[in-house]
Design a protein around this motif. Structure first.
Motif, PDB file in Angstrom:
ATOM      1  N   TRP A 130       0.822  -1.208   0.000  1.00 42.34           N
ATOM      2  CA  TRP A 130       0.000   0.000   0.000  1.00 42.34           C
ATOM      3  C   TRP A 130       0.860   1.265   0.000  1.00 42.34           C
ATOM      4  O   TRP A 130       0.392   2.329  -0.409  1.00 42.34           O
ATOM      5  CB  TRP A 130      -0.907   0.025   1.231  1.00 42.34           C
ATOM      6  N   ARG A 133       1.172   4.158  -2.828  1.00 44.91           N
ATOM      7  CA  ARG A 133       0.140   3.973  -3.862  1.00 44.91           C
ATOM      8  C   ARG A 133      -0.986   4.993  -3.694  1.00 44.91           C
ATOM      9  O   ARG A 133      -1.279   5.444  -2.578  1.00 44.91           O
ATOM     10  CB  ARG A 133      -0.450   2.562  -3.804  1.00 44.91           C
ATOM     11  N   ASP A 134      -1.621   5.299  -4.793  1.00 46.39           N
ATOM     12  CA  ASP A 134      -2.841   6.100  -4.785  1.00 46.39           C
ATOM     13  C   ASP A 134      -3.978   5.177  -4.348  1.00 46.39           C
ATOM     14  O   ASP A 134      -4.369   4.280  -5.083  1.00 46.39           O
ATOM     15  CB  ASP A 134      -3.087   6.656  -6.190  1.00 46.39           C
ATOM     16  N   ARG A 135      -4.491   5.387  -3.150  1.00 47.79           N
ATOM     17  CA  ARG A 135      -5.490   4.464  -2.606  1.00 47.79           C
ATOM     18  C   ARG A 135      -6.768   4.435  -3.443  1.00 47.79           C
ATOM     19  O   ARG A 135      -7.393   3.381  -3.595  1.00 47.79           O
ATOM     20  CB  ARG A 135      -5.798   4.822  -1.156  1.00 47.79           C
ATOM     21  N   LEU A 136      -7.163   5.576  -3.965  1.00 49.87           N
ATOM     22  CA  LEU A 136      -8.362   5.592  -4.795  1.00 49.87           C
ATOM     23  C   LEU A 136      -8.151   4.757  -6.051  1.00 49.87           C
ATOM     24  O   LEU A 136      -9.062   4.054  -6.500  1.00 49.87           O
ATOM     25  CB  LEU A 136      -8.746   7.021  -5.160  1.00 49.87           C
ATOM     26  N   GLU A 137      -6.948   4.804  -6.609  1.00 50.28           N
ATOM     27  CA  GLU A 137      -6.659   3.997  -7.796  1.00 50.28           C
ATOM     28  C   GLU A 137      -6.719   2.516  -7.459  1.00 50.28           C
ATOM     29  O   GLU A 137      -7.234   1.708  -8.240  1.00 50.28           O
ATOM     30  CB  GLU A 137      -5.269   4.363  -8.337  1.00 50.28           C
ATOM     31  N   VAL A 138      -6.244   2.127  -6.272  1.00 46.81           N
ATOM     32  CA  VAL A 138      -6.321   0.721  -5.853  1.00 46.81           C
ATOM     33  C   VAL A 138      -7.779   0.312  -5.690  1.00 46.81           C
ATOM     34  O   VAL A 138      -8.192  -0.763  -6.155  1.00 46.81           O
ATOM     35  CB  VAL A 138      -5.543   0.504  -4.541  1.00 46.81           C
ATOM     36  N   TYR A 139      -8.580   1.138  -5.038  1.00 50.24           N
ATOM     37  CA  TYR A 139     -10.002   0.829  -4.867  1.00 50.24           C
ATOM     38  C   TYR A 139     -10.703   0.725  -6.218  1.00 50.24           C
ATOM     39  O   TYR A 139     -11.579  -0.126  -6.408  1.00 50.24           O
ATOM     40  CB  TYR A 139     -10.665   1.892  -3.994  1.00 50.24           C
ATOM     41  N   THR A 140     -10.341   1.595  -7.139  1.00 54.97           N
ATOM     42  CA  THR A 140     -10.944   1.557  -8.471  1.00 54.97           C
ATOM     43  C   THR A 140     -10.617   0.239  -9.171  1.00 54.97           C
ATOM     44  O   THR A 140     -11.494  -0.393  -9.769  1.00 54.97           O
ATOM     45  CB  THR A 140     -10.456   2.744  -9.314  1.00 54.97           C
ATOM     46  N   ARG A 141      -9.362  -0.182  -9.106  1.00 51.73           N
ATOM     47  CA  ARG A 141      -8.960  -1.464  -9.690  1.00 51.73           C
ATOM     48  C   ARG A 141      -9.700  -2.616  -9.012  1.00 51.73           C
ATOM     49  O   ARG A 141     -10.150  -3.556  -9.677  1.00 51.73           O
ATOM     50  CB  ARG A 141      -7.456  -1.678  -9.543  1.00 51.73           C
ATOM     51  N   ASP A 144     -13.394  -2.704 -10.021  1.00 48.27           N
ATOM     52  CA  ASP A 144     -13.461  -3.141 -11.416  1.00 48.27           C
ATOM     53  C   ASP A 144     -13.341  -4.652 -11.497  1.00 48.27           C
ATOM     54  O   ASP A 144     -14.071  -5.309 -12.266  1.00 48.27           O
ATOM     55  CB  ASP A 144     -12.347  -2.473 -12.224  1.00 48.27           C
ATOM     56  N   PRO A 171      -9.203   5.542   0.968  1.00 45.54           N
ATOM     57  CA  PRO A 171      -8.906   6.805   0.274  1.00 45.54           C
ATOM     58  C   PRO A 171      -9.537   7.993   0.990  1.00 45.54           C
ATOM     59  O   PRO A 171     -10.510   7.848   1.735  1.00 45.54           O
ATOM     60  CB  PRO A 171      -9.541   6.607  -1.113  1.00 45.54           C
TER      61      PRO A 171
END
Length: 268
Positions: A130, A133-141, A144, A171
């Motif tokens: 973690w 990392r961009d936490r929002l990008e991880v949540y988005t992945r 998805d 995030p």
């Protein structure tokens, strides 16, 4: 109706107890239905070169199914055993996952997202990933992948749908649009979700999913089943009274149960 559909045992490497220990514990607890649902063997990483004790070895899968079926017969009349599998969704590996699932007579297969590539976001040994990392990008992945799991047709319900919050990495931005969109796809796919009570013993200190996700699931008609995600026999059924109370408070009147890959709703 008392059920627990999410359990693990010694074959997966990070749980303890034999299958029969869980069955006997389920009888002692007065469960009507017990789902045996150990981890699918990993298909996208070499277990020998990856983190140890992640999942059931491939050679154990037929033995697991045989033992589940034998226990189902042995304890018929005392407890209703449902034979299941927690199946990882890993994008790009749908074909071997499908082949593994279709080879056995499951009552249900849980669709769970643990991996983003080779990172298991649910493994405490891998939380360092973690960092930076961009936490929002991880949540988005992550969400998805949940949507793709629901659309794949491989699974009967989605397990611990918001487990990405497990270790408290959240995030700054509101992730409700991601959560809502994932639930919309689950509804479009005609699937159920589980209320996984094990979140209460994690840093998240909240069941999987959150109340707001459950309320939305109820509003749009997604069925819900229950699981303790027990990795020790003594944790079978842990926090399920609280989970049942929460579902009733929200307005759920039925639980989703599964037999031969078909969903049945039963009043509780």
């Amino acid at each position: 109706m008392h059920i627990d559909y999410h359990t693990h045992h010694a074959r997966c490497g990070h749980a303890v107890g034999e299958l029969e220990d869980y069955v006997r514990r389920g009888i002692a607890l007065g469960l009507d239905q017990l789902g045996l649902s150990d981890h699918m063997p990993l298909v996208h990483v070499d277990p020998a070169a990856y983190y140890p004790e992640m999942a059931m070895p491939l050679e154990e899968l037929p033995r697991y199914v045989e033992e589940c079926l034998a226990l189902k017969e042995k304890y018929r009349g005392q407890i209703d055993i449902r034979v299941g599998l927690e199946g990882d969704y890993i994008e790009g590996w749908e074909a071997p996952i499908r082949e593994m699932i279709e080879a056995y007579p499951w009552d249900y297969v849980i669709g769970s997202v643990h991996f983003l590539g080779e990172w298991d976001v649910t493994d405490y040994r891998q939380t360092a990933q973690w960092e930076g990392r961009d936490r929002l990008e991880v949540y988005t992945r992550y969400y998805d992948a949940v949507a793709k799991a629901a659309r794949s047709g491989l699974y009967d319900y989605i397990g611990h749908i918001d487990v990405i919050k497990r270790f408290g990495y959240v995030p700054d931005a509101d992730v409700w649009p991601l959560e809502r969109a994932a639930l919309d796809v689950v509804r479009e796919a005609g699937m159920a979700i589980e209320l996984n009570a094990s979140g209460l013993r994690t840093p998240a200190e909240e069941m999987f999913p959150s109340r707001r996700m459950l309320e939305y699931a109820h509003r749009i008609g997604i069925p819900v089943t229950l699981g303790s995600d027990a990795h020790q026999p003594e944790r079978l059924g842990q926090y399920l009274p609280e989970a049942r109370a929460l579902l009733k408070e929200i307005g759920f009147a039925e639980l989703a149960t599964f037999a031969r890959r078909n969903c049945h709703r039963i009043a509780f």
